[in-house]
Scaffold this motif. Structure first.
Motif, PDB file in Angstrom:
ATOM      1  N   HIS A 127     -10.264  -7.327  10.486  1.00  0.00           N
ATOM      2  CA  HIS A 127     -11.140  -8.413  10.910  1.00  0.00           C
ATOM      3  C   HIS A 127     -11.708  -9.131   9.687  1.00  0.00           C
ATOM      4  O   HIS A 127     -12.107  -8.502   8.705  1.00  0.00           O
ATOM      5  CB  HIS A 127     -12.260  -7.876  11.797  1.00  0.00           C
ATOM      6  CG  HIS A 127     -11.788  -7.494  13.168  1.00  0.00           C
ATOM      7  ND1 HIS A 127     -11.626  -8.414  14.181  1.00  0.00           N
ATOM      8  CD2 HIS A 127     -11.412  -6.299  13.678  1.00  0.00           C
ATOM      9  CE1 HIS A 127     -11.183  -7.809  15.264  1.00  0.00           C
ATOM     10  NE2 HIS A 127     -11.044  -6.524  14.990  1.00  0.00           N
ATOM     11  N   TYR A 128     -11.748 -10.450   9.793  1.00  0.00           N
ATOM     12  CA  TYR A 128     -12.186 -11.290   8.676  1.00  0.00           C
ATOM     13  C   TYR A 128     -13.573 -10.896   8.183  1.00  0.00           C
ATOM     14  O   TYR A 128     -13.840 -10.864   6.985  1.00  0.00           O
ATOM     15  CB  TYR A 128     -12.149 -12.753   9.119  1.00  0.00           C
ATOM     16  CG  TYR A 128     -12.433 -13.758   8.039  1.00  0.00           C
ATOM     17  CD1 TYR A 128     -11.457 -14.084   7.101  1.00  0.00           C
ATOM     18  CD2 TYR A 128     -13.661 -14.401   7.961  1.00  0.00           C
ATOM     19  CE1 TYR A 128     -11.704 -15.027   6.113  1.00  0.00           C
ATOM     20  CE2 TYR A 128     -13.921 -15.340   6.983  1.00  0.00           C
ATOM     21  CZ  TYR A 128     -12.941 -15.657   6.060  1.00  0.00           C
ATOM     22  OH  TYR A 128     -13.195 -16.580   5.088  1.00  0.00           O
ATOM     23  N   GLY A 129     -14.464 -10.571   9.117  1.00  0.00           N
ATOM     24  CA  GLY A 129     -15.826 -10.235   8.751  1.00  0.00           C
ATOM     25  C   GLY A 129     -15.967  -8.959   7.960  1.00  0.00           C
ATOM     26  O   GLY A 129     -16.999  -8.734   7.316  1.00  0.00           O
ATOM     27  N   SER A 130     -14.952  -8.100   7.987  1.00  0.00           N
ATOM     28  CA  SER A 130     -15.014  -6.826   7.268  1.00  0.00           C
ATOM     29  C   SER A 130     -14.512  -6.941   5.839  1.00  0.00           C
ATOM     30  O   SER A 130     -14.604  -5.980   5.071  1.00  0.00           O
ATOM     31  CB  SER A 130     -14.187  -5.764   8.004  1.00  0.00           C
ATOM     32  OG  SER A 130     -12.790  -6.057   7.917  1.00  0.00           O
ATOM     33  N   GLN A 152     -11.519 -15.123   0.384  1.00  0.00           N
ATOM     34  CA  GLN A 152     -11.030 -16.306  -0.319  1.00  0.00           C
ATOM     35  C   GLN A 152      -9.508 -16.306  -0.381  1.00  0.00           C
ATOM     36  O   GLN A 152      -8.869 -17.357  -0.208  1.00  0.00           O
ATOM     37  CB  GLN A 152     -11.632 -16.375  -1.722  1.00  0.00           C
ATOM     38  CG  GLN A 152     -11.406 -17.696  -2.438  1.00  0.00           C
ATOM     39  CD  GLN A 152     -12.230 -18.835  -1.848  1.00  0.00           C
ATOM     40  OE1 GLN A 152     -12.692 -18.771  -0.716  1.00  0.00           O
ATOM     41  NE2 GLN A 152     -12.400 -19.891  -2.622  1.00  0.00           N
ATOM     42  N   ARG A 153      -8.927 -15.166  -0.615  1.00  0.00           N
ATOM     43  CA  ARG A 153      -7.456 -15.068  -0.629  1.00  0.00           C
ATOM     44  C   ARG A 153      -6.880 -15.437   0.735  1.00  0.00           C
ATOM     45  O   ARG A 153      -5.836 -16.102   0.832  1.00  0.00           O
ATOM     46  CB  ARG A 153      -7.034 -13.665  -1.044  1.00  0.00           C
ATOM     47  CG  ARG A 153      -7.226 -13.379  -2.534  1.00  0.00           C
ATOM     48  CD  ARG A 153      -7.198 -11.891  -2.819  1.00  0.00           C
ATOM     49  NE  ARG A 153      -5.993 -11.246  -2.333  1.00  0.00           N
ATOM     50  CZ  ARG A 153      -5.897  -9.944  -2.106  1.00  0.00           C
ATOM     51  NH1 ARG A 153      -6.948  -9.164  -2.307  1.00  0.00           N
ATOM     52  NH2 ARG A 153      -4.762  -9.422  -1.703  1.00  0.00           N
ATOM     53  N   VAL A 154      -7.556 -15.005   1.808  1.00  0.00           N
ATOM     54  CA  VAL A 154      -7.088 -15.321   3.157  1.00  0.00           C
ATOM     55  C   VAL A 154      -7.166 -16.823   3.406  1.00  0.00           C
ATOM     56  O   VAL A 154      -6.247 -17.415   3.979  1.00  0.00           O
ATOM     57  CB  VAL A 154      -7.906 -14.550   4.209  1.00  0.00           C
ATOM     58  CG1 VAL A 154      -7.599 -15.056   5.625  1.00  0.00           C
ATOM     59  CG2 VAL A 154      -7.612 -13.053   4.118  1.00  0.00           C
ATOM     60  N   SER A 171      -4.705 -12.234  10.704  1.00  0.00           N
ATOM     61  CA  SER A 171      -3.563 -12.905  11.323  1.00  0.00           C
ATOM     62  C   SER A 171      -4.015 -14.131  12.114  1.00  0.00           C
ATOM     63  O   SER A 171      -3.366 -15.189  12.080  1.00  0.00           O
ATOM     64  CB  SER A 171      -2.818 -11.934  12.241  1.00  0.00           C
ATOM     65  OG  SER A 171      -1.696 -12.552  12.837  1.00  0.00           O
ATOM     66  N   ASP A 172      -5.151 -14.018  12.823  1.00  0.00           N
ATOM     67  CA  ASP A 172      -5.680 -15.152  13.583  1.00  0.00           C
ATOM     68  C   ASP A 172      -6.044 -16.306  12.656  1.00  0.00           C
ATOM     69  O   ASP A 172      -5.817 -17.480  12.985  1.00  0.00           O
ATOM     70  CB  ASP A 172      -6.920 -14.729  14.367  1.00  0.00           C
ATOM     71  CG  ASP A 172      -6.609 -13.774  15.507  1.00  0.00           C
ATOM     72  OD1 ASP A 172      -5.470 -13.791  15.994  1.00  0.00           O
ATOM     73  OD2 ASP A 172      -7.513 -13.008  15.902  1.00  0.00           O
ATOM     74  N   VAL A 173      -6.642 -15.991  11.505  1.00  0.00           N
ATOM     75  CA  VAL A 173      -7.020 -17.034  10.547  1.00  0.00           C
ATOM     76  C   VAL A 173      -5.776 -17.773  10.061  1.00  0.00           C
ATOM     77  O   VAL A 173      -5.762 -19.010   9.963  1.00  0.00           O
ATOM     78  CB  VAL A 173      -7.797 -16.437   9.357  1.00  0.00           C
ATOM     79  CG1 VAL A 173      -8.060 -17.509   8.292  1.00  0.00           C
ATOM     80  CG2 VAL A 173      -9.116 -15.830   9.829  1.00  0.00           C
ATOM     81  N   LEU A 174      -4.733 -17.031   9.757  1.00  0.00           N
ATOM     82  CA  LEU A 174      -3.505 -17.667   9.290  1.00  0.00           C
ATOM     83  C   LEU A 174      -2.881 -18.519  10.386  1.00  0.00           C
ATOM     84  O   LEU A 174      -2.305 -19.585  10.105  1.00  0.00           O
ATOM     85  CB  LEU A 174      -2.512 -16.614   8.807  1.00  0.00           C
ATOM     86  CG  LEU A 174      -2.958 -15.749   7.619  1.00  0.00           C
ATOM     87  CD1 LEU A 174      -1.785 -14.921   7.111  1.00  0.00           C
ATOM     88  CD2 LEU A 174      -3.527 -16.593   6.496  1.00  0.00           C
ATOM     89  N   GLU A 175      -2.994 -18.074  11.640  1.00  0.00           N
ATOM     90  CA  GLU A 175      -2.475 -18.857  12.756  1.00  0.00           C
ATOM     91  C   GLU A 175      -3.135 -20.235  12.824  1.00  0.00           C
ATOM     92  O   GLU A 175      -2.511 -21.217  13.224  1.00  0.00           O
ATOM     93  CB  GLU A 175      -2.698 -18.115  14.073  1.00  0.00           C
ATOM     94  CG  GLU A 175      -1.748 -16.955  14.325  1.00  0.00           C
ATOM     95  CD  GLU A 175      -0.399 -17.415  14.835  1.00  0.00           C
ATOM     96  OE1 GLU A 175      -0.241 -18.624  15.116  1.00  0.00           O
ATOM     97  OE2 GLU A 175       0.501 -16.567  14.945  1.00  0.00           O
ATOM     98  N   LEU A 176      -4.413 -20.297  12.420  1.00  0.00           N
ATOM     99  CA  LEU A 176      -5.119 -21.578  12.448  1.00  0.00           C
ATOM    100  C   LEU A 176      -4.440 -22.609  11.554  1.00  0.00           C
ATOM    101  O   LEU A 176      -4.519 -23.813  11.819  1.00  0.00           O
ATOM    102  CB  LEU A 176      -6.575 -21.388  12.000  1.00  0.00           C
ATOM    103  CG  LEU A 176      -7.482 -20.612  12.952  1.00  0.00           C
ATOM    104  CD1 LEU A 176      -8.844 -20.395  12.313  1.00  0.00           C
ATOM    105  CD2 LEU A 176      -7.625 -21.345  14.284  1.00  0.00           C
TER     106      LEU A 176
END
Length: 259
Positions: free
Chosen positions: A135-138, A145-147, A94-99
């Motif tokens: 979490h992105y790292g997991s 890549q999809r994210v 969710s944080d990545v998408l917020e960026l």
């Protein structure tokens, strides 16, 4: 919004990576960038995104040199997805998408209801809505890549630049994500330039193909006119047969891949 490169060149030390590249991407168009490893595809995409300055020539965004535009203006208009995005942090999906929404709001403001709606819609369309709290790292390489592709959609750009977006993805997601990009371009009149190794994906989803070899554009046009047996032999060094069966398909005649 038109993205244009005029006579662009770039070097790394004494090695010339790109030389005198002309390219134009118009609204509503999906352009495929193909060529062997080392042909300069990734370097060209970074120049087009304004992440590097060309040594020669100029990249224009709607007639203005992209290097003269504020980074915020470029970020509001151009989204770039690289081959394998990494981070020292470990944000949630969710944080990545917020960026993707940050170029459209002041740094001290929180996300709006519209921001949240865009994120929810894109997450559902890209089938990552079930992992927003992870979490992105997991995530696996394909999930990451999809994210990143979803983050680009959330950004609502007028120009999308993808460097091998289907890397690490299985066939289902390769097709679904290319379909999403093509549908987004058709629905919004945005444009996309996509570096691809899979020539069949290029023929299926791209309106126009640009062939790069040794840092120069050596072919350009519709897939059926550009992806030919002679081009594959000259550029990729393999023999292949073109099978025209409700579209153009590439079949390699010996072990190996045209990519």
């Amino acid at each position: 919004m038109i993205l244009r490169a005029d006579g662009v060149g770039w070097s790394a030390g004494r090695r010339t990576i790109l030389s005198d590249v002309d390219l134009r991407v118009s609204p509503g168009e999906v352009v495929g960038l193909i060529g062997p490893n080392g042909s300069g595809k990734s370097s060209l995409l970074r120049l087009l995104a304004g992440l590097r300055r060309p040594a020669t020539g100029t990249v224009f965004l709607d007639g203005t040199a992209i290097g003269s535009l504020p980074r915020r203006t470029v970020a509001q208009s151009v989204a770039f997805v690289e081959q394998a995005a990494t981070t020292d942090q470990n944000p949630t999906v969710s944080d990545v998408l917020e960026l993707g929404r940050t170029p459209h709001r002041r740094s001290w403001t929180v996300g709006s209801a519209r921001d949240r709606k865009i994120i929810e819609t894109v997450a559902r369309e890209t089938e990552i809505d079930g992992m927003l709290d992870e979490h992105y790292g997991s995530l696996s390489g394909g999930e990451r890549q999809r994210v990143q592709i979803a983050r680009a959609f959330v950004q609502e750009p007028q120009v999308m630049i993808f460097d091998e977006p289907t890397n690490h993805l299985d066939i289902k997601y390769q097709l679904s994500l290319m379909e999403l990009v093509a549908a987004h371009v058709a629905d919004t009149d945005a444009s996309a330039i996509i570096a691809l190794h899979d020539l069949n994906l290029a023929t299926m989803f791209c309106d126009r193909i640009v062939v790069l070899s040794a840092g120069r554009v050596v072919g350009e046009g519709p897939p059926s006119q550009t992806i030919t047996e002679s081009m594959i032999g000259d550029v990729f060094g393999v023999q292949a047969r073109i099978v025209d069966d409700d579209g153009v398909w590439v079949r390699v005649d010996r072990d190996g891949s045209p990519s």
